[in-house]
Structures are given as C-alpha cells and as structure tokens.
Scaffold this active site. Structure first.
Site, PDB file in Angstrom:
ATOM      1  N   GLU A 114     -45.865  37.309 -58.545  1.00  0.00           N
ATOM      2  CA  GLU A 114     -46.583  37.682 -57.323  1.00  0.00           C
ATOM      3  C   GLU A 114     -47.859  38.412 -57.711  1.00  0.00           C
ATOM      4  OE1 GLU A 114     -43.769  39.837 -54.888  1.00  0.00           O
ATOM      5  OE2 GLU A 114     -42.777  37.996 -54.256  1.00  0.00           O
ATOM      6  N   HIS A 238     -50.387  42.827 -45.511  1.00  0.00           N
ATOM      7  CA  HIS A 238     -50.046  41.640 -46.298  1.00  0.00           C
ATOM      8  C   HIS A 238     -51.078  40.571 -45.969  1.00  0.00           C
ATOM      9  CE1 HIS A 238     -47.861  38.363 -48.099  1.00  0.00           C
ATOM     10  NE2 HIS A 238     -46.948  39.202 -48.551  1.00  0.00           N
ATOM     11  N   ARG A 285     -52.780  42.789 -53.388  1.00  0.00           N
ATOM     12  CA  ARG A 285     -52.890  42.309 -52.009  1.00  0.00           C
ATOM     13  C   ARG A 285     -53.932  43.036 -51.166  1.00  0.00           C
ATOM     14  NH1 ARG A 285     -46.703  43.458 -50.290  1.00  0.00           N
ATOM     15  NH2 ARG A 285     -46.453  41.593 -51.532  1.00  0.00           N
ATOM     16  N   HIS A 346     -47.946  45.547 -43.216  1.00  0.00           N
ATOM     17  CA  HIS A 346     -46.739  45.071 -43.900  1.00  0.00           C
ATOM     18  C   HIS A 346     -45.886  46.199 -44.478  1.00  0.00           C
ATOM     19  CE1 HIS A 346     -44.239  42.363 -46.215  1.00  0.00           C
ATOM     20  NE2 HIS A 346     -44.588  42.937 -47.356  1.00  0.00           N
ATOM     21  N   ARG A 381     -49.093  49.514 -52.927  1.00  0.00           N
ATOM     22  CA  ARG A 381     -47.826  49.115 -53.551  1.00  0.00           C
ATOM     23  C   ARG A 381     -47.938  47.752 -54.233  1.00  0.00           C
ATOM     24  NH1 ARG A 381     -43.305  45.860 -51.665  1.00  0.00           N
ATOM     25  NH2 ARG A 381     -44.621  45.392 -49.893  1.00  0.00           N
TER      26      ARG A 381
HETATM   27  P1  FAD Z   1     -35.138  49.401 -43.810  1.00  0.00           P
HETATM   28  O1  FAD Z   1     -34.514  48.264 -44.495  1.00  0.00           O
HETATM   29  O2  FAD Z   1     -36.326  49.118 -42.963  1.00  0.00           O
HETATM   30  O3  FAD Z   1     -34.005  50.054 -42.929  1.00  0.00           O
HETATM   31  C1  FAD Z   1     -34.288  51.097 -42.029  1.00  0.00           C
HETATM   32  C2  FAD Z   1     -32.986  51.519 -41.400  1.00  0.00           C
HETATM   33  O4  FAD Z   1     -33.190  52.727 -40.686  1.00  0.00           O
HETATM   34  C3  FAD Z   1     -32.435  50.529 -40.394  1.00  0.00           C
HETATM   35  O5  FAD Z   1     -31.046  50.463 -40.548  1.00  0.00           O
HETATM   36  C4  FAD Z   1     -32.764  51.168 -39.058  1.00  0.00           C
HETATM   37  O6  FAD Z   1     -31.851  50.846 -38.026  1.00  0.00           O
HETATM   38  C5  FAD Z   1     -32.624  52.630 -39.416  1.00  0.00           C
HETATM   39  N1  FAD Z   1     -33.358  53.525 -38.534  1.00  0.00           N
HETATM   40  C6  FAD Z   1     -34.684  53.628 -38.329  1.00  0.00           C
HETATM   41  N2  FAD Z   1     -34.943  54.575 -37.420  1.00  0.00           N
HETATM   42  C7  FAD Z   1     -33.747  55.090 -37.053  1.00  0.00           C
HETATM   43  C8  FAD Z   1     -33.344  56.070 -36.128  1.00  0.00           C
HETATM   44  N3  FAD Z   1     -34.216  56.749 -35.374  1.00  0.00           N
HETATM   45  N4  FAD Z   1     -32.028  56.325 -35.971  1.00  0.00           N
HETATM   46  C9  FAD Z   1     -31.090  55.644 -36.696  1.00  0.00           C
HETATM   47  N5  FAD Z   1     -31.429  54.702 -37.599  1.00  0.00           N
HETATM   48  C10 FAD Z   1     -32.731  54.431 -37.758  1.00  0.00           C
HETATM   49  N6  FAD Z   1     -40.143  44.432 -50.538  1.00  0.00           N
HETATM   50  C11 FAD Z   1     -39.828  43.947 -51.753  1.00  0.00           C
HETATM   51  O7  FAD Z   1     -39.624  44.704 -52.690  1.00  0.00           O
HETATM   52  N7  FAD Z   1     -39.725  42.597 -51.929  1.00  0.00           N
HETATM   53  C12 FAD Z   1     -39.936  41.705 -50.929  1.00  0.00           C
HETATM   54  O8  FAD Z   1     -39.822  40.510 -51.136  1.00  0.00           O
HETATM   55  C13 FAD Z   1     -40.289  42.203 -49.652  1.00  0.00           C
HETATM   56  N8  FAD Z   1     -40.522  41.347 -48.624  1.00  0.00           N
HETATM   57  C14 FAD Z   1     -40.753  41.859 -47.386  1.00  0.00           C
HETATM   58  C15 FAD Z   1     -40.899  40.995 -46.303  1.00  0.00           C
HETATM   59  C16 FAD Z   1     -41.103  41.494 -45.025  1.00  0.00           C
HETATM   60  C17 FAD Z   1     -41.251  40.556 -43.867  1.00  0.00           C
HETATM   61  C18 FAD Z   1     -41.165  42.899 -44.832  1.00  0.00           C
HETATM   62  C19 FAD Z   1     -41.385  43.464 -43.466  1.00  0.00           C
HETATM   63  C20 FAD Z   1     -41.031  43.763 -45.904  1.00  0.00           C
HETATM   64  C21 FAD Z   1     -40.825  43.257 -47.182  1.00  0.00           C
HETATM   65  N9  FAD Z   1     -40.662  44.108 -48.272  1.00  0.00           N
HETATM   66  C22 FAD Z   1     -40.359  43.598 -49.494  1.00  0.00           C
HETATM   67  C23 FAD Z   1     -40.583  45.559 -48.074  1.00  0.00           C
HETATM   68  C24 FAD Z   1     -39.102  45.961 -48.047  1.00  0.00           C
HETATM   69  O9  FAD Z   1     -38.365  44.982 -47.358  1.00  0.00           O
HETATM   70  C25 FAD Z   1     -38.902  47.298 -47.370  1.00  0.00           C
HETATM   71  O10 FAD Z   1     -39.796  48.243 -47.876  1.00  0.00           O
HETATM   72  C26 FAD Z   1     -37.485  47.812 -47.608  1.00  0.00           C
HETATM   73  O11 FAD Z   1     -36.551  46.846 -47.231  1.00  0.00           O
HETATM   74  C27 FAD Z   1     -37.260  49.088 -46.841  1.00  0.00           C
HETATM   75  O12 FAD Z   1     -35.902  49.415 -46.949  1.00  0.00           O
HETATM   76  P2  FAD Z   1     -35.391  50.779 -46.361  1.00  0.00           P
HETATM   77  O13 FAD Z   1     -33.957  50.871 -46.707  1.00  0.00           O
HETATM   78  O14 FAD Z   1     -36.291  51.885 -46.744  1.00  0.00           O
HETATM   79  O15 FAD Z   1     -35.562  50.598 -44.772  1.00  0.00           O
HETATM   80  C1  SIN Z   2     -43.629  38.871 -50.183  1.00  0.00           C
HETATM   81  O1  SIN Z   2     -42.645  38.173 -50.361  1.00  0.00           O
HETATM   82  O2  SIN Z   2     -44.788  38.479 -50.209  1.00  0.00           O
HETATM   83  C2  SIN Z   2     -43.408  40.298 -49.886  1.00  0.00           C
HETATM   84  C3  SIN Z   2     -43.173  40.974 -51.140  1.00  0.00           C
HETATM   85  C4  SIN Z   2     -43.324  42.426 -50.932  1.00  0.00           C
HETATM   86  O3  SIN Z   2     -43.716  42.869 -49.860  1.00  0.00           O
HETATM   87  O4  SIN Z   2     -43.050  43.140 -51.884  1.00  0.00           O
END
Ligand code: FAD
Ligand code: SIN
Length: 528
Positions: A114, A238, A285, A346, A381
């Site tokens: 990537e 993104h 990016r 993103h 990032r």
């Molecule tokens: P999240 O997975 O966002 O979870 C948040 C949690 O908090 C959820 O359960 C939600 O219900 C809970 N929550 C929020 N507010 C409250 C509240 N007030 N009360 C109770 N619960 C609450 N990163 C990579 O490294 N590789 C990738 O390929 C990649 N692809 C991506 C593709 C997309 C479309 C997106 C949007 C992001 C991508 N990212 C990727 C980024 C990555 O997915 C996120 O940064 C990561 O999953 C965040 O995980 P997290 O556990 O911090 O939060």
């Molecule tokens: C992607 O698959 O392009 C997202 C990867 C990332 O946000 O880290």
C-alpha cells in the site's frame, strides 16, 4: 436502577476493545460496551489489511522508517519501534484465534503493498480483512466466561469524583454513565479501571468512509473528564472513496493501487499522479488525496478515475472479490471499466493522549486504538498501521492494568443519573439540523486544504452552536442522537482549535497561509 459493578469496563467492541478485553479476562470480570451492535465500528469495515514485517527481505527498520516518513517526522520513534516490533506476534495471535489470512502457493503469508510502504508487508483476508478479524475476536469474546458483552449501551460520560456521593474534584475514573437503548434509561456501570476504545471522529465530516457511530464520543468524554487531547488537526482523507450518488461511503482499498491501479483524469484519460510525486499512485495518502483534490477543483470535476481493469478479470476478481461484488451491484464492472473515486475523511490521527501503556491523564482510565494519540502516526498515518495499533495498545493497556491492579482506587458510592430537571424533547429537528451544519462546514472549511480565514469561519459557527446544544442538552432527556451531537460538536471544536494552533503545513495539515514545514516537529496538545 442500581449501579452494575465489574472489575474493568471496556467501552468499544472493535479491534482495540476486544483485544484489551480478551487479555484482561484472563484475570478479571470485564464488561465490553458497544453503542449499537458489536461489530458496528470501523474494524469490520477494514479492507486492506494489517502491516507487519513477516518476511526476511523486509525489516523492522524499514517499517519504522516508512511510518516516520508518512508521519512527517511528528511520530514518537520509541512508540513506532515498539508497535512495529510487536506486529508479528499480534498477527500470530490472530491466526491462532482463527483469522484465515491469505497464504501464497508455498504456504507463506500473501502480502500486499500500500501507499508509503517500501515493501510488500500487508497481511490480509482478501479485501475484507476487518470483517474476518472482527468475527474471530467476537467469537473468542463471546465464548469467554469472564466477558460480558453489552451491545446497545451508549456511553454518555465517564464517572469521576464529581459524580460521587462524597463529591470531589479528584479526576479518577470509576466507570461510565450509559444510555441503555433497550430500557431507554441511563445506567451506571462502575469499575476499578476503564478502557476507552471508541474509535474515531470521522462523522464530523460530510463525506467519510467511517461508520455512522464515528462521532468522537471517547475523545469528547475523556476531554470532559480532564484528559489532554492531541494532534486533532491531523484528519486523514483517503484518496479513493467510491463516488456514487446512492452509496456515499464505500472505500476502494489502497491495495487496488498497490496492485497496479492507476489514477486518471476522467475526461482526458491522463495519468496524473506522476505529475505530483515520483512515487505516483503509491505516494503517502495525504499527497494522493491532495493531488486528486487539486485535479477536481481545477477542472470542476465530480470525481477522478481509478483503473485496475488492465490487470485482467481473473486477477481483479481474485484479489478484490468484495469490491467487485459491491460495484457490479451498482452497475460498475471493475474488470472492464474504471471506478469513479473522490477523497473522503477516513481516519482520526489525533485523540486522547496516552503513554506507551495506553494510560491517559486520568487515574483509572486507559485508551487504545483510533480514539488515541499514541505517538505512532504523527502527522499522517501509514496505511494499515491502525489495526496494528489497536492490537498492540489494546494489549499494552491490559498488561498495565493487570500489573498495577493493587494500586487502583476502590469504587466509591456514586450518584445515579439525575433526570429530575429535564423533559422529553419536543423538537428533535434541532438535532438533525445542527448535525448537518457541523458536517458541512467541517467539510468546506476544515478539509484537505485549509486557510486561517476558513478555520476562523468554522470556529465562529462552533461557538454559536455550542450555546444552542448546551441549552438543548440541559433541557431535554438524553437520546443516542443528542449524545452523539454533543460529542461531535466537542470534537469539531478540538479539530479547529488544533488546526488554528499549527502555523505550518505538515503531513495531513495543509494550510495555504503557512505552506512551509517548520524544522522542529511539535505535537499540538490541548488541555481542558
Ligand atoms: P472501532 O472498530 O471503530 O470500534 C469502536 C467501538 O466503540 C464500537 O464498538 C462502537 O460501538 C463503540 N463506541 C463508540 N462510541 C461509543 C459510545 N458512546 N458508547 C459505547 N460504545 C461506543 N486500518 C487498517 O489498519 N487497515 C485497513 O485495511 C483499514 N481499512 C479501513 C477501511 C475503512 C472503510 C475504514 C473506515 C477504516 C479502515 N482502517 C483500516 C482503520 C481501522 O479500521 C480503524 O482505525 C480501527 O478499526 C479502529 O478500531 P477501534 O477498535 O479503535 O474502533
Ligand atoms: C485501505 O484498505 O485502503 C485502508 C487501509 C487503511 O486505512 O489503513
């Protein structure tokens, strides 16, 4: 309702929250809250994969260097080295939990590339890595006797000394008040330690790849509880979100460019990225997003084209089955035609300031994942470093809580949520109106390219809406929408104030009044 007590409360059921919970559950009774269904965060939506050094030709040094180049020198090297070195073990643990990572014909990891990575180092499950990871973590958590999963519980505010019967201004966190969607009541959930894993704040912007719940709740709650928040100006856009009038937030993974996807002007067919950067489509990016933004603004376009059709039908369907299926349903055959794409918000690089153990400023409060500013990402990032951060910091926070358990304060007597002076709202329309206003001015005034004048315009609007939202919050019973709106406004304020504070362009913060990058890289740190 009387308070419910646990050893540890984890707010958030994504990669960071469940990683912390699985580790903590070895020793403690843990509650994991989610504000909707368990898989409602960004984790399930991750496509590309997880960055890790997994073959001999690659090196930790190279992964560290790539992370710091993308981060424009603002990263904390100690944290970067720590996270990068923990990556192979994190992947091994996920594989043990049953994540079916793709392997090549020899049984070795199949790695993609990537933007910003000098090596193929993204381990993945087709183009739906997040979904596979979430299933494995949720299954393990569901099966664990020490974990209570509590979906549909919307955290409102952290419980601190101010909420105790004794009352104190002491900042220790004892749990959380949360709106229970099933009962419509506000529950009090108490614990000796609390872990915030609530994800990012992408929905502060009109166009975002992030899920509906990414309203910065954890950042706003921690801020109100007295924690410092850092680097909020670094919002990642993104480069390639699908442009479609019906489907507004479908990501086209960076791996498409990693596997040879080319960005072209939709009218002339010109491949424009080499005009902007020698790394072309594989530049970090922020550079690709700004280049697309410049093409769109210069020629009044709605979108640019991302073309992977030249790789052939078999290759495309094999590597990107989820994207192929989704787009064929929208009438776009990516094996034969280009994909219309636009940049969209993103990822939230800034957040609650944590140390290398995930500890925040408030005793008893930890944070992990996208809700934090850990020092890993700096000013931008590197792709696929964020899931990795969730696994490493989810674990680090859990380890630190376990190692320091005897030092945590006992749970005091806490006052229940007070609804005696509020009524049911009679004008819900205010919420939708203000919500829309915030997202629109954040997109127009605090987007990919900024100016001081536009930031000040945004600040004035925030100041005006603040009073309106405070009045509304003070008068009416809480609802999930109101809780989110209050948080969204708080994080919009933190983003704009941070952006106004930085008098240089660095990484994701590009401001026309200060186009140069200062010699010294300094974090923006806001204190409540
Ligand atoms: P999240 O997975 O966002 O979870 C948040 C949690 O908090 C959820 O359960 C939600 O219900 C809970 N929550 C929020 N507010 C409250 C509240 N007030 N009360 C109770 N619960 C609450 N990163 C990579 O490294 N590789 C990738 O390929 C990649 N692809 C991506 C593709 C997309 C479309 C997106 C949007 C992001 C991508 N990212 C990727 C980024 C990555 O997915 C996120 O940064 C990561 O999953 C965040 O995980 P997290 O556990 O911090 O939060
Ligand atoms: C992607 O698959 O392009 C997202 C990867 C990332 O946000 O880290």
């Amino acid at each position: 309702m009387s308070a419910r007590r646990f050893d540890v409360i984890v707010i958030g059921s994504g990669a960071a929250g469940l990683t912390a919970a699985l580790n903590l559950a070895q020793q403690f009774k843990v509650a994991v809250l989610a504000k909707g269904k368990l898989g409602g965060g960004a984790t399930e939506w991750a496509q590309g994969g997880i960055a890790a050094v997994l073959e001999e030709e690659d090196s930790f040094e190279a992964h560290v260097r790539d992370t710091m180049i993308a981060g424009a020198g603002l990263n904390d090297r100690e944290v970067v080295e720590y996270v990068v070195s923990k990556a192979p073990a994190a992947i091994a643990r996920l594989a043990e939990l049953g994540v079916p990572f793709n392997l090549d014909e020899d049984g070795d990891w199949h790695l993609t590339r990537e933007g910003g990575h000098s090596h193929r180092r993204i381990v993945h499950v087709n183009d739906a890595t997040g979904w596979a990871v979430a299933q494995a973590l949720e299954n393990a958590a569901e099966a664990h006797p020490n974990i209570t999963l509590v979906p549909d519980m919307v955290a409102i505010d952290l419980v601190t000394g101010r909420h105790t019967k004794e009352f104190s201004t002491e900042g220790t966190v004892h749990g959380v008040y949360a709106y229970n969607r099933s009962s419509g009541e506000v529950d009090t959930l108490l614990a000796k330690a609390t872990v915030l894993a609530t994800g990012g704040a992408g929905r502060a912007y009109l166009f975002s790849t992030a899920p509906r719940g990414a309203t910065g709740d954890g950042i706003a709650m921690a801020w109100r509880a007295g924690c410092r928040v850092s680097n909020m100006e670094f919002m990642q856009f993104h480069p390639t979100c699908l442009y479609n009038l019906e489907v507004k937030n479908f990501l086209i993974t960076e791996a498409v460019r990693g596997e040879g996807g080319i960005l072209r002007h939709p009218e002339t067919g010109h491949r424009f990225m080499p005009d902007y950067d020698e790394r072309a489509e594989l530049a970090p990016r922020d550079i690709v997003a700004r280049a697309i933004d410049a093409e769109i603004k210069r020629d009044g376009l709605d979108y640019v084209h991302l073309d992977i059709a030249h790789k052939g039908e078999e290759f495309v369907k094999h590597h990107f089955p989820t994207i192929y299926e989704k787009l064929i349903g929208l009438g776009i055959d990516i094996t034969a035609e280009p994909i219309p794409v636009v940049p969209a918000q993103h990822y939230t690089c800034g957040g609650v300031l944590v140390d290398i153990h995930g500890a925040t400023d408030a005793p008893g409060l930890y944070a992990a994942g996208e809700v934090t500013q850990s020092g890993l990402h700096g000013a931008n990032r590197l792709a696929s470093n964020s899931l990795l951060e969730c696994f490493v910091f989810g674990d680090a926070a859990a380890e630190h809580i376990r190692a320091n358990w005897d030092g945590f304060a006992d749970i005091p007597d806490v006052r229940p949520w007070d609804e005696s002076r509020v009524t049911d709202s009679d004008e819900e329309v205010v919420i939708q109106q203000v919500w829309g206003e915030i997202r629109r001015f954040m997109w127009n005034f605090v987007g990919i390219v900024r100016t001081t004048k536009r930031l000040e315009r945004a600040q004035r609007r925030i100041d005006m809406l603040r009073q309106e939202v405070a009045d509304y919050y003070g008068a009416f019973r809480v609802t999930p929408d109101l809780i989110e709106l209050r948080n969204l406004l708080e994080v919009a304020d933190l983003i704009v104030r941070s952006a106004l504070h930085r008098h240089e362009s660095r990484g994701l913060h590009f401001i026309l009044d200060y186009p140069e990058t200062e010699k010294d890289a300094v974090d923006t740190v806001l204190a409540p």
